[in-house]
Scaffold this motif. Structure first.
Motif, mmCIF file in Angstrom:
data_model
loop_
_atom_site.group_PDB
_atom_site.id
_atom_site.type_symbol
_atom_site.label_atom_id
_atom_site.label_comp_id
_atom_site.label_asym_id
_atom_site.label_seq_id
_atom_site.Cartn_x
_atom_site.Cartn_y
_atom_site.Cartn_z
ATOM 1 N N GLU A 189 -24.920 34.030 64.442
ATOM 2 C CA GLU A 189 -25.102 33.112 63.310
ATOM 3 C C GLU A 189 -25.477 34.279 61.994
ATOM 4 O O GLU A 189 -25.390 34.169 60.834
ATOM 5 N N LEU A 196 -22.009 25.904 64.780
ATOM 6 C CA LEU A 196 -22.975 25.634 66.035
ATOM 7 C C LEU A 196 -22.370 26.509 67.213
ATOM 8 O O LEU A 196 -23.340 27.199 67.975
ATOM 9 N N GLU A 238 -23.347 30.132 66.344
ATOM 10 C CA GLU A 238 -24.799 30.067 66.545
ATOM 11 C C GLU A 238 -25.001 30.378 67.914
ATOM 12 O O GLU A 238 -25.973 31.039 68.211
ATOM 13 N N MET A 266 -27.126 16.802 67.265
ATOM 14 C CA MET A 266 -26.008 17.234 66.609
ATOM 15 C C MET A 266 -25.858 16.272 65.325
ATOM 16 O O MET A 266 -25.109 16.539 64.635
ATOM 17 N N VAL A 274 -24.325 17.276 61.660
ATOM 18 C CA VAL A 274 -22.972 18.172 61.793
ATOM 19 C C VAL A 274 -21.735 17.366 61.087
ATOM 20 O O VAL A 274 -21.691 16.407 61.403
ATOM 21 N N ARG A 280 -23.556 22.124 58.177
ATOM 22 C CA ARG A 280 -23.402 22.578 59.709
ATOM 23 C C ARG A 280 -22.089 21.802 60.062
ATOM 24 O O ARG A 280 -21.513 20.851 59.947
#
Length: 178
Positions: free
Chosen positions: A173, A165, A168, A1, A4, A160
């Motif tokens: 997405e 996320l 997605e 991650m 992000v 991001r």
């Protein structure tokens, strides 16, 4: 991650008050409506999270025990469902070898579920109402130029965010930023 970053909290004026523009979605054009929801989820995700947490805390303040009991029952029922779905052969074998214990377990689980139905309702209200509020706002809030620009940055990967996320992971997405 890695990479992000949480998005900024949007102003109350932009989120709900005077500069906010609301309109009923065109229910005949589901793609456009879906696009509006996804882009608003991306743009206002911090506001939605804060609002949902506020409502959950409010429900928890008035009904704390029922919220905890409801959360426990829903979690246990969910975990049981997952476990049964993955281990059907062993459940069948146990039921065949120990029918009395199986029947008692089913009756006990049913009694527990029925006895705490109030707690489950409180928990579901604490979760379902904030989700409904988020979806209604995302459906009726018209997008601004700033909203469109931020969503373009998200869609091309320059930024991001947690909601990006999540969308997605849900296979949405390609819709974001349109």
């Amino acid at each position: 991650m890695a990479g992000v970053q949480p998005p900024p909290l949007r102003s109350l004026d932009d989120f709900l008050l005077s500069s906010a523009r609301f309109a009923a979605p065109d229910v005949r054009d589901l793609d456009r409506w879906n696009n509006r929801i996804i882009n608003n989820l991306l743009y206002y995700q911090s506001n939605y999270l804060l609002s949902a947490l506020g409502l959950l805390l409010l429900v928890g303040y008035f009904q704390p025990l029922q919220l905890v009991v409801g959360a426990t029952v829903v979690t246990l029922l969910f975990l049981s469902f997952v476990w049964v779905a993955e281990n059907q052969a062993s459940i069948r074998r146990f039921r065949r070898n120990h029918p009395t214990i199986s029947l008692l377990a089913i009756l006990l689980a049913s009694y527990l579920f029925v006895s705490v139905l109030g707690g489950v309702a409180v928990f579901l209200f604490g979760i379902a109402f904030p989700i409904l509020m988020v979806l209604v706002h995302a459906s009726v809030r018209r997008r601004s130029l700033k909203n469109k620009l931020e969503n373009k940055l998200e869609s091309i990967g320059l930024k991001r965010t947690p909601m990006g996320l999540l969308l997605e992971a849900l296979g949405q997405e390609q819709e974001a930023g349109s």
